[in-house]
Scaffold this active site. Structure first.
Site, PDB file in Angstrom:
ATOM      1  N   GLU A 142       0.649  -1.111  -0.099  1.00 12.48           N
ATOM      2  CA  GLU A 142       0.193  -0.360  -0.254  1.00 12.48           C
ATOM      3  C   GLU A 142       0.761   1.322  -0.427  1.00 12.48           C
ATOM      4  O   GLU A 142       1.972   1.231   0.646  1.00 12.48           O
ATOM      5  CB  GLU A 142      -1.266  -0.047   1.406  1.00 12.48           C
ATOM      6  CG  GLU A 142      -2.011   0.700   1.404  1.00 12.48           C
ATOM      7  CD  GLU A 142      -1.833   1.105   3.087  1.00 12.48           C
ATOM      8  OE1 GLU A 142      -2.337   2.657   3.310  1.00 12.48           O
ATOM      9  OE2 GLU A 142      -1.877   1.142   3.625  1.00 12.48           O
ATOM     10  N   LYS A 197      -5.503   0.877  13.974  1.00  8.48           N
ATOM     11  CA  LYS A 197      -5.089   1.229  15.142  1.00  8.48           C
ATOM     12  C   LYS A 197      -6.044   1.192  16.490  1.00  8.48           C
ATOM     13  O   LYS A 197      -7.306   1.953  16.137  1.00  8.48           O
ATOM     14  CB  LYS A 197      -5.160   3.107  14.486  1.00  8.48           C
ATOM     15  CG  LYS A 197      -3.730   3.489  13.467  1.00  8.48           C
ATOM     16  CD  LYS A 197      -2.719   4.090  14.567  1.00  8.48           C
ATOM     17  CE  LYS A 197      -1.922   3.972  13.395  1.00  8.48           C
ATOM     18  NZ  LYS A 197      -1.461   4.248  11.959  1.00  8.48           N
TER      19      LYS A 197
HETATM   20  N1  PSU Z   1      -3.335   2.736   9.139  1.00  5.98           N
HETATM   21  C1  PSU Z   1      -2.492   3.532   9.604  1.00  5.98           C
HETATM   22  N2  PSU Z   1      -1.923   3.978   8.690  1.00  5.98           N
HETATM   23  C2  PSU Z   1      -1.943   4.556   7.384  1.00  5.98           C
HETATM   24  C3  PSU Z   1      -3.677   4.059   7.146  1.00  5.98           C
HETATM   25  C4  PSU Z   1      -4.913   3.274   8.550  1.00  5.98           C
HETATM   26  O1  PSU Z   1      -1.533   3.174  10.189  1.00  5.98           O
HETATM   27  O2  PSU Z   1      -2.155   4.997   7.178  1.00  5.98           O
HETATM   28  C5  PSU Z   1      -4.806   4.564   5.921  1.00  5.98           C
HETATM   29  C6  PSU Z   1      -4.677   3.034   5.487  1.00  5.98           C
HETATM   30  O3  PSU Z   1      -4.166   3.425   4.165  1.00  5.98           O
HETATM   31  C7  PSU Z   1      -5.931   2.834   5.385  1.00  5.98           C
HETATM   32  C8  PSU Z   1      -6.440   4.430   5.231  1.00  5.98           C
HETATM   33  O4  PSU Z   1      -7.002   1.832   3.997  1.00  5.98           O
HETATM   34  O5  PSU Z   1      -5.894   5.123   5.919  1.00  5.98           O
HETATM   35  C9  PSU Z   1      -7.776   3.858   5.861  1.00  5.98           C
HETATM   36  O6  PSU Z   1      -8.396   5.501   5.966  1.00  5.98           O
HETATM   37  P1  PSU Z   1     -10.098   6.105   6.196  1.00  5.98           P
HETATM   38  O7  PSU Z   1     -10.427   5.137   7.748  1.00  5.98           O
HETATM   39  O8  PSU Z   1     -10.113   7.259   5.989  1.00  5.98           O
HETATM   40  O9  PSU Z   1     -10.851   5.499   5.102  1.00  5.98           O
END
Ligand code: PSU
Ligand code: MN
Length: 306
Positions: A25, A159
Site C-alpha cells: 500500500e 489503530k
Molecule cells: N492505518 C495506519 N496508517 C495509515 C492508514 C491506516 O496505520 O496510513 C491508511 C490506510 O491506507 C487505510 C486508510 O486504508 O488509512 C483508511 O482511511 P479511511 O479511514 O479514511 O478510510
C-alpha cells in the site's frame, strides 16, 4: 487485464509465471509516516519481500497512471511529492481522469491488486469504525471493500484510535475472515494485543495458503485478514500508549478536531509525545507484515503448482 493499469514488467512476469508477488500500500508512505523515514521504510519493506523470494508491487497513481510496482524514482516520488492525495476506491476514476497523483488506501490497493492478479497484500493497519461512529457514521470504506474483494491482507490490526470492538463486529457482519498469526488475540497495532480475541489462530504461512485455496474452491469473494502482532520487543510500552492515547483524544476534543482530521492529528500527537517511539514501532510492524506476506505468497504459489 484492464489496460487502465500499468503493471511493472518484473511484476507482470512474476504474475504470469505463477511466482509469489506481494502488493504493498502507498498511503502509509505518503500520509502515514513522516519524511524522510517514509521512504526508508518503503524501501526496507520492498527489500524484505525480495529477501523472501517474492516480488514487491507497491501500488500508487502517478500523473493519472495506476501503477502496480514502482521503480526507485517512482517510489521516491510517492514519498516526497506534495501533490499526492489519499485515494480510496471512489477517488480513483477522478484522479485518473485529471492525470493527478495519489497514494492508495487499503481498499483501493486491494481492488487494483485483484484486478492485476495479485491476491496477497501487506500493510500496517486497516481502516475501521471510528469512535463516536454512532453519531458521525465514520466507518472506513476499507471494510465494505474487503467484504467483496478476495484478497489476503497481512496487517497488525487497526489503530487503537479507532473503535476496535466495533470494527471486529463489522468484519463479522461483512464476512471478512480474521485469523491471528501465532496468537488468539487481535493485535493492537502499536501493541501486540488490542484486548480483543480472534476466532481462529494459524501458526504457519502454509495454513494461510490452505485457507486461500479453500476460499477459492468455494468461490467466496471476501477478504481474509491475517492479523500479525508487532514483535513483543518492538511494541510501545502499554502504559505510555494508554496515556498518550487518552491525552490525544482529550486535546482533539478540546480543539474541536473532527472527521478525517482526527487520525493525522492523533498520529502526529503519538509521534511527538512518544519522542519517536511510535514511529519506530510503526516501521517495525510494517516490515514484519511484509515478511509474513512474502512467505504466504510463496506458500500459495507452491500450492497452486501442485
Ligand atoms: N492505518 C495506519 N496508517 C495509515 C492508514 C491506516 O496505520 O496510513 C491508511 C490506510 O491506507 C487505510 C486508510 O486504508 O488509512 C483508511 O482511511 P479511511 O479511514 O479514511 O478510510
Ligand atoms: Mn472515514
Amino acid at each position: 487485464m484492464p489496460t487502465a493499469i500499468t503493471v511493472h514488467p518484473e511484476v507482470a512476469a512474476a504474475i504470469s509465471a505463477g511466482k509469489p508477488v506481494v502488493a504493498l500500500e502507498s498511503t502509509i508512505i505518503s500520509h502515514g509516516l513522516p519524511r524522510p523515514e517514509n521512504l526508508r521504510v518503503a524501501q526496507e519493506v520492498e527489500e524484505v519481500v525480495r529477501a523472501r523470494g517474492a516480488v514487491p508491487a507497491t501500488i500508487a497513481v502517478l500523473d493519472g497512471s495506476v501503477l502496480v510496482g514502482l521503480d526507485d524514482d517512482q517510489l521516491a516520488e510517492v514519498a516526497a511529492r506534495d501533490d499526492i492525495v489519499k485515494a480510496g476506491v471512489r477517488d480513483l476514476p477522478v484522479v485518473m481522469s485529471r492525470s493527478a497523483s495519489a497514494a492508495t488506501t487499503v481498499a483501493a490497493t486491494s481492488i487494483i491488486a485483484r484486478a492485476s492478479g495479485i491476491d496477497v497484500f501487506a500493510t500496517g493497519g486497516l481502516g475501521g469504525v471510528h469512535r463516536q461512529a454512532r453519531d458521525s457514521w465514520d466507518e472506513s470504506a476499507d471494510l465494505t471493500t474487503l467484504a467483496s474483494t478476495a484478497v489476503t491482507v497481512v496487517c497488525s490490526g487497526v489503530k487503537s484510535i479507532l473503535d476496535v470492538g466495533a470494527t471486529l463486529e463489522r468484519m463479522e457482519t461483512l464476512n471478512i475472515a480474521v485469523v491471528g498469526y501465532r496468537t488468539p488475540r487481535f493485535p493492537g497495532f502499536y501493541l501486540a494485543d488490542s484486548g480483543h480475541a480472534v476466532g481462529w489462530q494459524v501458526d504457519d504461512a502454509s495454513e494461510v495458503a490452505d485457507i486461500m485455496q479453500a476460499r477459492s474452491a468455494l468461490g467466496l469473494g471476501s477478504a481474509l485478514i491475517v492479523a500479525n502482532p508487532i514483535p513483543a520487543s518492538d511494541q510501545l510500552d502499554p502504559d505510555l500508549h494508554d496515556t498518550t492515547l487518552a491525552q490525544g483524544l482529550a486535546i482533539a476534543q478540546d480543539r474541536g478536531i473532527t472527521g478525517k482530521d482526527v487520525t493525522p492529528f492523533l498520529l502526529d500527537h503519538f509521534h511527538r509525545a512518544t519522542h519517536g517511539a511510535s514511529l519506530a514501532a510503526n516501521a517495525a510492524l510494517i516490515v514484519n507484515n511484509a515478511d509474513l506476506a512474502a512467505r504466504i505468497a510463496s506458500a500459495r504459489a507452491l500450492a497452486v503448482d501442485r
